[in-house]
Design an enzyme around this catalytic site. Sequence first.
Site, short mmCIF file in Angstrom:
data_model
loop_
_atom_site.label_atom_id
_atom_site.label_comp_id
_atom_site.label_asym_id
_atom_site.label_seq_id
_atom_site.Cartn_x
_atom_site.Cartn_y
_atom_site.Cartn_z
N LYS A 74 55.58 79.00 25.21
CA LYS A 74 56.45 77.91 24.75
C LYS A 74 57.83 78.49 24.47
O LYS A 74 57.93 79.58 23.89
CB LYS A 74 55.85 77.28 23.49
CG LYS A 74 56.64 76.09 22.95
CD LYS A 74 55.93 75.45 21.75
CE LYS A 74 56.67 74.23 21.21
NZ LYS A 74 55.99 73.61 20.06
N SER A 149 55.11 68.58 20.33
CA SER A 149 56.25 69.14 21.01
C SER A 149 55.89 70.15 22.10
O SER A 149 56.73 70.44 22.94
CB SER A 149 57.15 69.83 19.98
OG SER A 149 56.47 70.91 19.36
N SER A 173 51.65 69.55 17.01
CA SER A 173 52.19 69.86 18.35
C SER A 173 51.35 70.73 19.26
O SER A 173 51.71 70.94 20.40
CB SER A 173 53.57 70.49 18.21
OG SER A 173 54.50 69.49 17.94
#
Length: 486
Positions: A74, A149, A173
Amino acid sequence: MHTKTLKELSALLQARKISATELATLYLGRIAHSDLNAFLHVDEALTLKQAALADQRIARNDTTPLTGVPIAHKDIFVTRDWRATAGSKMLENYVSPFDAAVVERFNQAGTVTLGKLNCDEFAMGGSNENSAFGPVKNPWDKAAIPGGSSGGSAASVAARLTPCATATDTGGSIRQPASLCGVTGIKPTYGRVSRFGMIAFASSLDQGGPIAKTAEDCALLLNAMAGFDERDSTSIERPAEDFSAGLTRDIKGLRIGVPREYFGPGLAPDVEQAVRAALSEYEKLGAVLVDISLPKTELSIPVYYVLAPAEASSNLSRFDGVRYGHRARNYTDLSDMYMQTRAEGFGDEVKRRILVGAYVLSHGYYDAYYLQAQKIRRLIAEDFKSAFEQCDVIMGPVSPSVAWNIGDKADDPVANYLADIFTLSTSLAGLPGMSIPCGFGQGARNGRLPVGLQLIGNYFEEAKLLNIAHRYQQATDWHLRQPEQA
Ligand code: GLN
């Protein structure tokens, strides 16, 4: 090859049936042909260099179960060799002088980085529409959001662009995008995984974790990811644990707490049906269902949306155009430079949260909002404490509905916040939580969008959660279903 689990790939690498270079090349090819916008930065030369090093390690038998295994991170984890944008224009060209602890750990284990994954700006969001670099598409239906997210992480695993990915969870998330994309993800107990080098959103909530196809793979990843780090002041010092060791343990007699509040009118019927079917499957495996109550669930939304912005407003004050990231070109003096820089660099949702955060921390409002929210946060944790006196694990939905369409909630921040109802309280309490695929619901366009089952454990019970999840995945095959084009 791309449909194989990490565990299978690891075995093939160790047996030298495939090389790390071949595997990396295969995934880089898949990424190059993907139109999901899941990857923000790919550098084939860098990836292949890491793969060559992994092959050398394999040749001299200096391996871990992850040596040569492709992974993607990420873009909230800083990396020395790749940009780290946190999905923000503010950090568009930022390259860190060091690797995040999580990245460092995976590098030491010998994984091969395929690139960096798109996410909501500074991890603020639940749909990935808040990324400054455009939304990620859900591989099950490209008109739908992948969740957020960590949307890039979940979508890339679902589309088989990588066998696994890192992600972070502040209020859901990891679990929510895993649920909406039909993959497996675990958010560990707060403090398990080092936050060093994880670009901060809300420091008392942020926690890194893995997303993969199976619970078994998540265990392997967590083995590398978790552990004490003195560079993170909230990292917890505990003896190392092998999360893969107890996966097949019998779950007969397991008491599953089913919170009443998670099955109210806000839950879409198709999601409820899939979750209830999963609970029945657990009964077949010998578990018993216990009716429990988490009465403060509803308060988790106002509490989280006071505390997380408060911490964000403080964390994001470092982006001032002086030290790193974007700096406005035109300004009159220093304070104008700060203002122009922040006006240009941050997106709308980030600005909204900075405003809310600064407000609830300001003189006169601190007691009424921030302090009050802290007190309720404690009560939410107490809810779980009483619940765990009656059960061993808590189960329910992750998201109140399947993935909605890109744009559907874009003008309504509160509608987005409400979709976090089932994930926020776990984060506020600091407990570990998982999402595992458990069926399909009715999408707006596509009749088959994934539904995730949430598993919530007591503090430090990741191994137990993984065991409970693995038993389900041995008995069912939802986790192996994949979108048509993958
Ligand atoms: N959807 C939540 C938010 O917008 C949670 C995000 C997260 O866990 N990073 O803040």
